[in-house]
Design an enzyme around this catalytic site. Structure first.
Site, PDB file in Angstrom:
ATOM      1  N   GLY A 164       0.849  -1.189   0.000  1.00  0.00           N
ATOM      2  CA  GLY A 164       0.000   0.000   0.000  1.00  0.00           C
ATOM      3  C   GLY A 164       0.884   1.238   0.000  1.00  0.00           C
ATOM      4  O   GLY A 164       2.013   1.215  -0.487  1.00  0.00           O
ATOM      5  N   ARG A 165       0.353   2.302   0.596  1.00  0.00           N
ATOM      6  CA  ARG A 165       1.099   3.563   0.579  1.00  0.00           C
ATOM      7  C   ARG A 165       2.397   3.458   1.361  1.00  0.00           C
ATOM      8  O   ARG A 165       3.454   3.911   0.910  1.00  0.00           O
ATOM      9  CB  ARG A 165       0.217   4.686   1.135  1.00  0.00           C
ATOM     10  CG  ARG A 165      -0.879   5.049   0.154  1.00  0.00           C
ATOM     11  CD  ARG A 165      -1.879   5.997   0.774  1.00  0.00           C
ATOM     12  NE  ARG A 165      -2.935   5.271   1.448  1.00  0.00           N
ATOM     13  CZ  ARG A 165      -4.218   5.638   1.452  1.00  0.00           C
ATOM     14  NH1 ARG A 165      -4.577   6.729   0.828  1.00  0.00           N
ATOM     15  NH2 ARG A 165      -5.122   4.945   2.079  1.00  0.00           N
ATOM     16  N   ILE A 166       2.338   2.833   2.547  1.00  0.00           N
ATOM     17  CA  ILE A 166       3.551   2.715   3.364  1.00  0.00           C
ATOM     18  C   ILE A 166       4.508   1.694   2.746  1.00  0.00           C
ATOM     19  O   ILE A 166       5.712   1.947   2.618  1.00  0.00           O
ATOM     20  CB  ILE A 166       3.181   2.353   4.824  1.00  0.00           C
ATOM     21  CG1 ILE A 166       2.410   3.513   5.464  1.00  0.00           C
ATOM     22  CG2 ILE A 166       4.429   2.004   5.624  1.00  0.00           C
ATOM     23  CD1 ILE A 166       1.820   3.208   6.835  1.00  0.00           C
ATOM     24  N   ARG A 186      -3.054  -8.632  -1.167  1.00  0.00           N
ATOM     25  CA  ARG A 186      -4.314  -9.325  -1.424  1.00  0.00           C
ATOM     26  C   ARG A 186      -4.593  -9.362  -2.934  1.00  0.00           C
ATOM     27  O   ARG A 186      -5.021 -10.348  -3.477  1.00  0.00           O
ATOM     28  CB  ARG A 186      -5.448  -8.588  -0.712  1.00  0.00           C
ATOM     29  CG  ARG A 186      -6.390  -9.520  -0.031  1.00  0.00           C
ATOM     30  CD  ARG A 186      -7.336  -8.792   0.880  1.00  0.00           C
ATOM     31  NE  ARG A 186      -6.844  -7.494   1.335  1.00  0.00           N
ATOM     32  CZ  ARG A 186      -7.610  -6.564   1.857  1.00  0.00           C
ATOM     33  NH1 ARG A 186      -8.897  -6.758   1.969  1.00  0.00           N
ATOM     34  NH2 ARG A 186      -7.101  -5.421   2.276  1.00  0.00           N
ATOM     35  N   ARG A 243       1.206  -4.058  12.453  1.00  0.00           N
ATOM     36  CA  ARG A 243       0.501  -4.372  13.698  1.00  0.00           C
ATOM     37  C   ARG A 243       1.021  -5.711  14.211  1.00  0.00           C
ATOM     38  O   ARG A 243       1.265  -6.635  13.417  1.00  0.00           O
ATOM     39  CB  ARG A 243      -1.011  -4.482  13.457  1.00  0.00           C
ATOM     40  CG  ARG A 243      -1.710  -3.134  13.307  1.00  0.00           C
ATOM     41  CD  ARG A 243      -1.714  -2.323  14.602  1.00  0.00           C
ATOM     42  NE  ARG A 243      -2.464  -1.087  14.487  1.00  0.00           N
ATOM     43  CZ  ARG A 243      -1.932   0.100  14.194  1.00  0.00           C
ATOM     44  NH1 ARG A 243      -0.641   0.221  13.964  1.00  0.00           N
ATOM     45  NH2 ARG A 243      -2.699   1.179  14.153  1.00  0.00           N
ATOM     46  N   GLU A 272       0.638  -4.581  23.209  1.00  0.00           N
ATOM     47  CA  GLU A 272       1.405  -3.390  23.614  1.00  0.00           C
ATOM     48  C   GLU A 272       0.836  -2.763  24.878  1.00  0.00           C
ATOM     49  O   GLU A 272      -0.378  -2.768  25.055  1.00  0.00           O
ATOM     50  CB  GLU A 272       1.385  -2.376  22.462  1.00  0.00           C
ATOM     51  CG  GLU A 272       2.100  -2.920  21.244  1.00  0.00           C
ATOM     52  CD  GLU A 272       1.934  -2.045  20.006  1.00  0.00           C
ATOM     53  OE1 GLU A 272       1.390  -0.935  20.115  1.00  0.00           O
ATOM     54  OE2 GLU A 272       2.347  -2.497  18.932  1.00  0.00           O
ATOM     55  N   HIS A 290       6.602   1.235  19.420  1.00  0.00           N
ATOM     56  CA  HIS A 290       5.565   1.729  18.486  1.00  0.00           C
ATOM     57  C   HIS A 290       5.767   3.225  18.182  1.00  0.00           C
ATOM     58  O   HIS A 290       4.929   4.061  18.538  1.00  0.00           O
ATOM     59  CB  HIS A 290       4.164   1.466  19.030  1.00  0.00           C
ATOM     60  CG  HIS A 290       3.092   1.522  17.973  1.00  0.00           C
ATOM     61  ND1 HIS A 290       1.978   0.728  17.980  1.00  0.00           N
ATOM     62  CD2 HIS A 290       2.974   2.299  16.859  1.00  0.00           C
ATOM     63  CE1 HIS A 290       1.214   1.011  16.938  1.00  0.00           C
ATOM     64  NE2 HIS A 290       1.806   1.969  16.241  1.00  0.00           N
TER      65      HIS A 290
HETATM   66  C1  8YV Z   1      -0.113   5.844  16.161  1.00  0.00           C
HETATM   67  C2  8YV Z   1      -0.343   4.149  14.221  1.00  0.00           C
HETATM   68  O1  8YV Z   1       0.626   5.202  17.161  1.00  0.00           O
HETATM   69  O2  8YV Z   1      -1.341   5.492  12.558  1.00  0.00           O
HETATM   70  C3  8YV Z   1      -1.301   4.416  13.113  1.00  0.00           C
HETATM   71  O3  8YV Z   1      -2.033   3.487  12.750  1.00  0.00           O
HETATM   72  O4  8YV Z   1      -0.129   3.050  14.575  1.00  0.00           O
HETATM   73  C4  8YV Z   1       0.392   5.268  14.854  1.00  0.00           C
HETATM   74  O5  8YV Z   1       0.712   6.228  13.934  1.00  0.00           O
HETATM   75  C5  8YV Z   1      -1.562   5.710  16.526  1.00  0.00           C
HETATM   76  O6  8YV Z   1      -2.370   6.302  15.590  1.00  0.00           O
HETATM   77  C6  8YV Z   1      -1.894   6.321  17.897  1.00  0.00           C
HETATM   78  O7  8YV Z   1      -1.996   7.706  17.834  1.00  0.00           O
END
Ligand code: 8YV
Length: 328
Positions: A164-166, A186, A243, A272, A290
């Site tokens: 995806g984008r990341i 997918r 995740r 976490e 994280h």
């Molecule tokens: C943040 C993330 O920790 O954007 C996400 O999905 O996992 C992180 O950038 C999260 O949004 C908590 O603010």
């Protein structure tokens, strides 16, 4: 703007509710603009919902604890959920969809920063930069001599799970290191210059480093299971900036402690902020708390985009960056 949203122009928002603790920038940017009630923790939570649940039309959240099906049920007039973050795994999307509730996230603005984090983990894990730093601080350079050789990053075969984008931003960076990129997704990405692997196992067995960049949801839960990790093998590295739920963490810990994976760079975990203590003593494992998107600039951009979604919904009934469109 509907009159029930704002009382007397003091930016006290009624009809909105905050869920959970917010990360500091979102907290500050929001507090500078609005006063919004917070859902209390138990023991007051059930009583608050019974008394005020029906008033709530928009919810603001920032990752966990999120909005589960019970909370959706306790908010019978909920119309929109605004999340400060790209991942909406803490929101029960099925429950929202059934009720036609819109959900927004903060895509794009964090992709480069999260991709930088992935590169940092790759470099630190394969080159042992964290361990090398600890070596100097502990005086071991003096007492034990040169630090052991590491593994080259240039020219690696890297597999990206989730283009995806990341994932794409990670791939682009790795091209600068002369890496050969493959991916599994997918769906095959039309026009992608990278080699497509038909399954996570097929991807893992053909690369040196497997980078997880998928969304975390029930479709990706344990997508990287023991079989995928074994396919990566004793010379293979795992990097996860997505995740913790995507990885079968028990299997990962067992393979790492048993020397059956070369190493891992992990920004995310199954539970976490708890990290398996078995990993603490391993120098071939890099552990981050994280911090994928945690720069001042990116967290501000995320907060402003979340606020833009909130304001847009209040004034037009439309979310700017919806992951789920509202169905009135
Ligand atoms: C943040 C993330 O920790 O954007 C996400 O999905 O996992 C992180 O950038 C999260 O949004 C908590 O603010």
């Amino acid at each position: 703007m509907d009159p029930w949203w704002i009382l007397g122009g003091v930016q006290t928002i009624t009809g909105a509710l905050r869920i959970g603790a917010f990360e500091p920038t979102f907290e500050a940017e929001l507090a500078a603009r609005y006063e919004i009630p917070k859902l209390p923790e138990e023991p007051g939570r059930a009583g608050f919902l019974a008394q005020h649940g029906a008033e709530v039309r928009v919810v603001l959240t920032s990752g966990g604890p999120g909005v589960d099906a019970d909370l959706v049920a306790a908010l019978p007039n909920l119309e929109a959920i605004v999340n400060n973050g790209a991942g909406v795994d803490a929101i029960d999307l099925d429950a929202a969809r059934r009720r036609g509730i819109g959900v927004s996230n903060t895509p794009d603005v964090l992709s480069d920063t999260v991709a930088d984090t992935a590169l940092g983990l790759i470099l630190m894990t394969l080159r042992g930069f964290g361990a090398a730093d600890r070596y100097v601080r502990a005086g071991r350079w003096v007492s034990e001599g040169p630090f052991p050789y590491a593994r080259d990053v240039t020219g690696l075969r890297v597999g990206i799970l989730g283009l995806g984008r990341i994932g794409s931003a990670i791939a682009t960076r790795l091209l600068g290191f002369g890496c050969a990129i493959a991916y599994h997704n997918r769906h095959r990405v039309a026009g992608s210059p990278y080699r497509y692997a038909e399954s996570p196992v097929e991807l893992a067995e053909s690369v040196d480093v497997l980078v997880i960049a998928t969304t975390g949801d029930r479709n990706t839960r344990h997508l990287v299971d023991r079989a995928v990790l074994e396919a990566l093998g004793p010379q293979g590295y795992l990097v996860n900036i997505a995740r913790g739920s995507v990885v079968e963490q028990d299997a990962l810990v067992a393979l790492l402690t048993g020397g059956r994976l070369a190493g891992a760079g992990l920004d995310v975990f199954a539970d976490e902020p708890n990290v398996p203590p078995e990993l603490f003593g391993l120098d071939n494992v890099v552990l981050f708390p994280h911090i994928g998107s945690a720069t001042a600039q990116t967290r501000r951009a995320m907060a402003l985009l979340a606020i833009r979604n909130f304001e847009s919904y209040l004034s037009t009934g439309e979310l700017v960056t919806p992951v789920l469109a509202r169905r009135p």
